[in-house]
Design a protein around this motif. Structure first.
Motif, mmCIF file in Angstrom:
data_model
loop_
_atom_site.group_PDB
_atom_site.id
_atom_site.type_symbol
_atom_site.label_atom_id
_atom_site.label_comp_id
_atom_site.label_asym_id
_atom_site.label_seq_id
_atom_site.Cartn_x
_atom_site.Cartn_y
_atom_site.Cartn_z
ATOM 1 N N ARG A 167 -1.462 -50.938 -19.151
ATOM 2 C CA ARG A 167 -0.709 -51.951 -19.810
ATOM 3 C C ARG A 167 0.680 -51.353 -20.275
ATOM 4 N N ALA A 168 0.982 -50.105 -19.896
ATOM 5 C CA ALA A 168 2.176 -49.611 -20.549
ATOM 6 C C ALA A 168 3.450 -50.271 -20.236
ATOM 7 N N GLU A 169 3.675 -50.711 -19.039
ATOM 8 C CA GLU A 169 4.989 -51.614 -18.660
ATOM 9 C C GLU A 169 5.084 -52.687 -19.618
ATOM 10 N N ALA A 170 4.207 -53.604 -19.929
ATOM 11 C CA ALA A 170 4.111 -54.819 -20.703
ATOM 12 C C ALA A 170 4.528 -54.283 -22.280
ATOM 13 N N ASP A 171 3.843 -53.435 -22.579
ATOM 14 C CA ASP A 171 4.149 -52.922 -23.917
ATOM 15 C C ASP A 171 5.512 -52.389 -24.447
ATOM 16 N N VAL A 172 6.030 -51.689 -23.184
ATOM 17 C CA VAL A 172 7.296 -51.000 -23.272
ATOM 18 C C VAL A 172 8.516 -52.407 -23.290
ATOM 19 N N GLU A 173 8.049 -53.414 -22.420
ATOM 20 C CA GLU A 173 9.074 -54.432 -22.621
ATOM 21 C C GLU A 173 8.985 -55.421 -24.095
ATOM 22 N N LYS A 174 7.795 -55.272 -24.619
ATOM 23 C CA LYS A 174 7.737 -56.147 -25.947
ATOM 24 C C LYS A 174 8.477 -55.060 -26.927
ATOM 25 N N LEU A 175 8.300 -53.792 -26.937
ATOM 26 C CA LEU A 175 8.972 -52.918 -27.782
ATOM 27 C C LEU A 175 10.414 -52.941 -27.772
#
Length: 306
Positions: A167-175
Motif C-alpha cells: 500500500r506504500a505508493e498510495a499512502d505516499v500519494e495521500k501524504l
C-alpha cells in the motif's frame, strides 16, 4: 531465514527481560543505542552535529500498558525538546504512538502527541511519528494527517512509510497531497505476503521508485537507507534532475555504516542520524540484526576482542 529468526527473537519476552536487565546485554546494545538516559542521547547528538550530521532522537519503547506510563513517556520527550533547544542542537524527535498510549486510550495518545507537536512548534522543531507493524499502519497515518491539519502544526509533524508494504505508493500519494514530510525506509517487521513484498528485489525496487517520487516532490523528505547501490542511484538521479542536495536528506541509523555517513557529509549531501536511547532497547536491537544479520557477527567479534 536469519531475518525471520531475529524478528522472532525480538518478540521473545523472556530473552528481552534477560537482555535488558543484564550488563552483557547492554554492552551488546551499545553498538546501536546511544545509552540509557537523555544525557546520553544529547551527548551523541552533539558529536554527530560536530561531524556535520543532523539527528533524530528516539526514546526506545512501545506498547505501554497504562496511562501513567504514556504520560511519563511524553514527559521525557518534552524534557528532550527542552534540552535540544537549550543546547542549540540540530536534532528533532521520533516517537511511536503505542509508546504514547495508543493501545490504552487513543484520546489520551492524541492529546499527548499534539502537546509535543505544540512544543516543537514553539521552538521551531519537528516530531516524526514512527511506523510500527501493519495492525497500526492505518491508525498511524490517520493520526499524522489529523495532527498535521491542526493550525500551526503544518511542517512540524511527519510520517514514516515502509517500502515493503504493498500500500506504500498510495499512502505516499495521500501524504504528498497534504505536503507532509516522509521518512522512507524498507520495513523491519514480519508481514504476510498479501500485504507486504517478500522478496528483497521487490522491496528495493519499490523503495527506489518511491524515493525518486519523494526527491522530486518539492517537500523535504528523509531517504533512510544504508544500501550504497541505492544511495548512488539516488544521488545520480538528483543530479540528472537538477535537484539540489538541500532538497532532501539521507538518513541512517546510529552505529551503522559510519564510514558511509562521513562520506555523504564530505560530498555535501544532507545526513540525519537516527539516535535511539533508553532501557527498552531489545526489540529495536533485534530488528536491526534482522535487517542485516551480518551485524551479529560484527558485534560478536567486538565482544570477544574487548
Amino acid at each position: 531465514m536469519l531475518r525471520a529468526v531475529f524478528i522472532g527473537l525480538s518478540e521473545n519476552k523472556s530473552l528481552r527481560h534477560f537482555a535488558e536487565s543484564s550488563a552483557m546485554g547492554r554492552r551488546m546494545s551499545s553498538r546501536f543505542a546511544a545509552g540509557l538516559e537523555v544525557k546520553d542521547a544529547v551527548a551523541a547528538a552533539k558529536k554527530l552535529n560536530a561531524m556535520g550530521a543532523t539527528v533524530s532522537i528516539d526514546n526506545l519503547g512501545e506498547n505501554v500498558t497504562n496511562a501513567a506510563e504514556a504520560r511519563e513517556s511524553a514527559k521525557l520527550y518534552h524534557d528532550m525538546l527542552d534540552e535540544l533547544s537549550k543546547d542549540g542542537l540540530k536534532a528533532n524527535i521520533s516517537l511511536k504512538l503505542t509508546h504514547m498510549g495508543l493501545d490504552v486510550d487513543p484520546a489520551l495518545c492524541h492529546d499527548l502527541v499534539s502537546e509535543l507537536v505544540d512544543h516543537a512548534v514553539k521552538i521551531d522543531n519537528f516530531v516524526r511519528i514512527d511506523m510500527e507493524g501493519s495492525p497500526y499502519t492505518q491508525k498511524t497515518l490517520d493520526f499524522v494527517h489529523e495532527l498535521h491539519r491542526i493550525p500551526g502544526h503544518s511542517g512540524h509533524v511527519g510520517a514514516v512509510i515502509q517500502s515493503y508494504m504493498r500500500r506504500a505508493e498510495a499512502d505516499v500519494e495521500k501524504l504528498l497531497s497534504e505536503r507532509i514530510r516522509i521518512r522512507l525506509c524498507k520495513g523491519a517487521y514480519k508481514e504476510p505476503a498479501d500485504i507486504a513484498f517478500q522478496q528483497k528485489s521487490e522491496v528495493d525496487a519499490n523503495y527506489v521508485k518511491l524515493a525518486k517520487t519523494l526527491i522530486k516532490s518539492g517537500v523535504y523528505h528523509g531517504i533512510a537507507t544504508h544500501d550504497e547501490n541505492i544511495i548512488n542511484e539516488l544521488k545520480q538521479f538528483a543530479k540528472a534532475e537538477s535537484i539540489p542536495a538541500s532538497a532532501f536528506e539521507f538518513q541512517m541509523l546510529y552505529g551503522v555504516r559510519r564510514g558511509l555517513q562521513e562520506q555523504l557529509i564530505k560530498e555535501g549531501w544532507g545526513l540525519r542520524v537516527y539516535v535511539p536511547f533508553g532501557t527498552e532497547w531489545y526489540p529495536y536491537f533485534m530488528r536491526r540484526l534482522a535487517e542485516r544479520p551480518a551485524n551479529a557477527l560484527f558485534i560478536a567479534k567486538n565482544m570477544f576482542r574487548n
